[in-house]
Design a protein around this motif. Structure first.
Motif, PDB file in Angstrom:
ATOM      1  N   LEU A   1      -0.266 -15.761 -29.224  1.00 12.60           N
ATOM      2  CA  LEU A   1      -0.712 -17.131 -29.018  1.00 12.60           C
ATOM      3  C   LEU A   1      -1.806 -17.186 -27.956  1.00 12.60           C
ATOM      4  CD1 LEU A   1      -0.589 -20.170 -29.351  1.00 12.60           C
ATOM      5  CD2 LEU A   1       1.397 -20.201 -27.812  1.00 12.60           C
ATOM      6  N   ILE A   2      -1.593 -16.500 -26.839  1.00 12.90           N
ATOM      7  CA  ILE A   2      -2.589 -16.495 -25.768  1.00 12.90           C
ATOM      8  C   ILE A   2      -3.915 -15.937 -26.275  1.00 12.90           C
ATOM      9  CG2 ILE A   2      -3.197 -15.466 -23.541  1.00 12.90           C
ATOM     10  CD1 ILE A   2      -0.154 -15.543 -22.884  1.00 12.90           C
ATOM     11  N   ARG A   3      -3.861 -14.804 -26.986  1.00 17.84           N
ATOM     12  CA  ARG A   3      -5.081 -14.165 -27.475  1.00 17.84           C
ATOM     13  C   ARG A   3      -5.804 -15.051 -28.486  1.00 17.84           C
ATOM     14  NH1 ARG A   3      -8.656 -11.000 -25.428  1.00 17.84           N
ATOM     15  NH2 ARG A   3      -9.985 -12.672 -26.235  1.00 17.84           N
ATOM     16  N   GLN A   4      -5.050 -15.710 -29.365  1.00 15.54           N
ATOM     17  CA  GLN A   4      -5.687 -16.582 -30.353  1.00 15.54           C
ATOM     18  C   GLN A   4      -6.349 -17.781 -29.689  1.00 15.54           C
ATOM     19  OE1 GLN A   4      -3.647 -17.494 -34.031  1.00 15.54           O
ATOM     20  NE2 GLN A   4      -2.531 -15.560 -33.999  1.00 15.54           N
ATOM     21  N   LEU A   5      -5.710 -18.348 -28.685  1.00 18.74           N
ATOM     22  CA  LEU A   5      -6.339 -19.446 -27.954  1.00 18.74           C
ATOM     23  C   LEU A   5      -7.616 -18.985 -27.270  1.00 18.74           C
ATOM     24  CD1 LEU A   5      -3.173 -21.130 -26.395  1.00 18.74           C
ATOM     25  CD2 LEU A   5      -4.618 -22.053 -28.214  1.00 18.74           C
ATOM     26  N   ALA A   6      -7.569 -17.807 -26.661  1.00 18.46           N
ATOM     27  CA  ALA A   6      -8.765 -17.272 -26.007  1.00 18.46           C
ATOM     28  C   ALA A   6      -9.876 -17.041 -27.018  1.00 18.46           C
ATOM     29  CB  ALA A   6      -8.412 -15.972 -25.280  1.00 18.46           C
TER      30      ALA A   6
ATOM     31  N   LEU B   1      -5.154  -9.819 -23.009  1.00 12.78           N
ATOM     32  CA  LEU B   1      -4.732 -11.071 -23.632  1.00 12.78           C
ATOM     33  C   LEU B   1      -5.820 -12.137 -23.623  1.00 12.78           C
ATOM     34  CD1 LEU B   1      -1.158 -11.393 -22.074  1.00 12.78           C
ATOM     35  CD2 LEU B   1      -1.751 -10.565 -24.351  1.00 12.78           C
ATOM     36  N   GLY B   2      -6.773 -12.023 -22.714  1.00 15.83           N
ATOM     37  CA  GLY B   2      -7.809 -13.034 -22.606  1.00 15.83           C
ATOM     38  C   GLY B   2      -7.440 -14.202 -21.712  1.00 15.83           C
ATOM     39  N   LEU B   3      -6.496 -13.989 -20.793  1.00 22.20           N
ATOM     40  CA  LEU B   3      -6.138 -15.043 -19.853  1.00 22.20           C
ATOM     41  C   LEU B   3      -7.289 -15.343 -18.908  1.00 22.20           C
ATOM     42  CD1 LEU B   3      -2.497 -13.925 -19.128  1.00 22.20           C
ATOM     43  CD2 LEU B   3      -3.142 -16.238 -19.858  1.00 22.20           C
ATOM     44  N   ALA B   4      -7.563 -16.624 -18.708  1.00 23.95           N
ATOM     45  CA  ALA B   4      -8.656 -17.017 -17.830  1.00 23.95           C
ATOM     46  C   ALA B   4      -8.257 -16.955 -16.359  1.00 23.95           C
ATOM     47  CB  ALA B   4      -9.111 -18.427 -18.184  1.00 23.95           C
ATOM     48  N   ALA B   5      -6.971 -17.076 -16.079  1.00 24.86           N
ATOM     49  CA  ALA B   5      -6.484 -17.021 -14.696  1.00 24.86           C
ATOM     50  C   ALA B   5      -5.008 -16.677 -14.698  1.00 24.86           C
ATOM     51  CB  ALA B   5      -6.711 -18.357 -13.983  1.00 24.86           C
ATOM     52  N   VAL B   6      -4.604 -15.935 -13.672  1.00 28.45           N
ATOM     53  CA  VAL B   6      -3.185 -15.623 -13.445  1.00 28.45           C
ATOM     54  C   VAL B   6      -2.880 -15.937 -11.985  1.00 28.45           C
ATOM     55  CG1 VAL B   6      -1.392 -13.865 -13.440  1.00 28.45           C
ATOM     56  CG2 VAL B   6      -3.207 -13.776 -15.163  1.00 28.45           C
ATOM     57  N   GLU B   7      -1.830 -16.714 -11.760  1.00 23.86           N
ATOM     58  CA  GLU B   7      -1.419 -17.033 -10.399  1.00 23.86           C
ATOM     59  C   GLU B   7       0.055 -16.678 -10.221  1.00 23.86           C
ATOM     60  OE1 GLU B   7      -2.583 -20.936  -9.096  1.00 23.86           O
ATOM     61  OE2 GLU B   7      -4.443 -20.878 -10.266  1.00 23.86           O
ATOM     62  N   HIS B   8       0.398 -16.227  -9.014  1.00 27.67           N
ATOM     63  CA  HIS B   8       1.770 -15.823  -8.689  1.00 27.67           C
ATOM     64  C   HIS B   8       2.283 -16.696  -7.549  1.00 27.67           C
ATOM     65  CE1 HIS B   8       1.249 -11.868 -10.805  1.00 27.67           C
ATOM     66  NE2 HIS B   8      -0.003 -12.051 -10.430  1.00 27.67           N
ATOM     67  N   LEU B   9       3.458 -17.277  -7.723  1.00 20.46           N
ATOM     68  CA  LEU B   9       4.069 -18.011  -6.622  1.00 20.46           C
ATOM     69  C   LEU B   9       4.701 -17.070  -5.610  1.00 20.46           C
ATOM     70  CD1 LEU B   9       5.694 -21.037  -8.497  1.00 20.46           C
ATOM     71  CD2 LEU B   9       3.518 -20.944  -7.267  1.00 20.46           C
ATOM     72  N   GLY B  10       5.096 -15.879  -6.051  1.00 22.41           N
ATOM     73  CA  GLY B  10       5.608 -14.874  -5.130  1.00 22.41           C
ATOM     74  C   GLY B  10       7.030 -15.105  -4.645  1.00 22.41           C
ATOM     75  N   TYR B  11       7.813 -15.863  -5.377  1.00 21.55           N
ATOM     76  CA  TYR B  11       9.211 -16.036  -5.006  1.00 21.55           C
ATOM     77  C   TYR B  11       9.991 -14.749  -5.289  1.00 21.55           C
ATOM     78  CZ  TYR B  11       8.351 -21.097  -4.743  1.00 21.55           C
ATOM     79  OH  TYR B  11       7.883 -22.336  -4.405  1.00 21.55           O
ATOM     80  N   PRO B  12      11.125 -14.523  -4.627  1.00 21.64           N
ATOM     81  CA  PRO B  12      11.880 -13.281  -4.813  1.00 21.64           C
ATOM     82  C   PRO B  12      12.405 -13.140  -6.238  1.00 21.64           C
ATOM     83  CG  PRO B  12      12.556 -14.391  -2.792  1.00 21.64           C
ATOM     84  CD  PRO B  12      11.696 -15.357  -3.543  1.00 21.64           C
ATOM     85  N   ASP B  13      12.136 -11.994  -6.819  1.00 25.92           N
ATOM     86  CA  ASP B  13      12.604 -11.682  -8.164  1.00 25.92           C
ATOM     87  C   ASP B  13      14.133 -11.648  -8.170  1.00 25.92           C
ATOM     88  OD1 ASP B  13      12.905 -10.767 -10.747  1.00 25.92           O
ATOM     89  OD2 ASP B  13      11.954  -8.819 -10.397  1.00 25.92           O
TER      90      ASP B  13
END
Length: 231
Positions: free
Chosen positions: A25-30, A76-88
């Protein structure tokens, strides 16, 4: 297949969730010229049992997984990736107001119209998956994300058993080489990936489809979200 979705955001718990559930889905949107974006609640710092990474500290593994995510994002063609960094593994312990506010900030920053996340049961009852579903849903329904029109959940057997039907289904076979490459990018989690998808050489027929169900949609006349999911 042209997918009539614009300004899509994917909100998941760990690096690799996006590829497991929605790579095609991500790749098709990109490929359609959209700019899909991803928010991850954790950096996956506790995932030490799924590859040759048990010797790493949580901080070291987090750094590895962020790099892996960058590689997968490029595929995948993601335009941005953000991490909140909460404990896994501890998302259910995170203070909810700040958690929801951080998701709202991400949604508004990117002016998102469609959000994708886990269903209420997390798909596999993983506590982190359940927590991010709850927080993402709360953000959308908060009244503080004016651009969002639709919230989708990844389709699961539990939802099917409840009588829900997918809103749309993607056949991954035409894009399997791309999805397999994105999965390989998450090398620290390769054992879990192999358990779920096999060796990534033979197409996994039992994992053929990516399916999504519309959970909430903005009703302009009622000026409120209409709920489609009853669990």
């Amino acid at each position: 297949m042209d997918i009539a979705i614009q300004k899509a955001g994917f909100i998941y718990a760990h690096p690799d969730d996006e590829t497991f559930l929605s790579a095609c889905l991500i790749r098709q949107l990109a490929d359609q010229g959209e700019a899909p974006v991803l928010l991850l609640a954790t950096k996956g710092d506790a995932g030490k049992k799924n590859g040759d990474v048990s010797h790493l500290t949580n901080e070291q593994l987090a750094a590895v997984r962020v790099k892996e995510m960058e590689q997968a994002a490029a595929i995948l063609g993601l335009a941005a990736v953000e991490h909140l960094g909460y404990p896994d593994g501890k998302l259910q312990e995170v203070e909810p107001v700040g958690f929801v506010d951080a998701i709202i900030e991400f949604i508004n920053k990117h002016q998102l119209e469609a959000i994708f996340t886990f269903p209420e049961d997390g798909g596999n009852f993983h506590p982190d998956h359940i927590a991010i579903s709850r927080m993402a849903t709360a953000a959308v329904l908060s009244g503080k994300c004016p651009t969002v029109r639709k919230l989708y959940y990844f389709m699961t057997a539990a939802l099917l058993n409840e009588g829900q039907q997918p809103s749309f289904i993607l056949d991954t076979e035409p894009q399997w080489a791309m999805k397999a490459a994105a999965l390989r990018a998450h090398q620290s989690q390769i054992l879990a990936i192999h358990r779920y998808f096999g060796d990534l050489v033979v197409f996994p027929e039992d994992r053929r489809y990516e399916s999504f169900v519309l959970a909430h949609e903005w009703d302009q006349e009622q000026a409120a979200y209409k709920c489609f999911i009853k669990m």
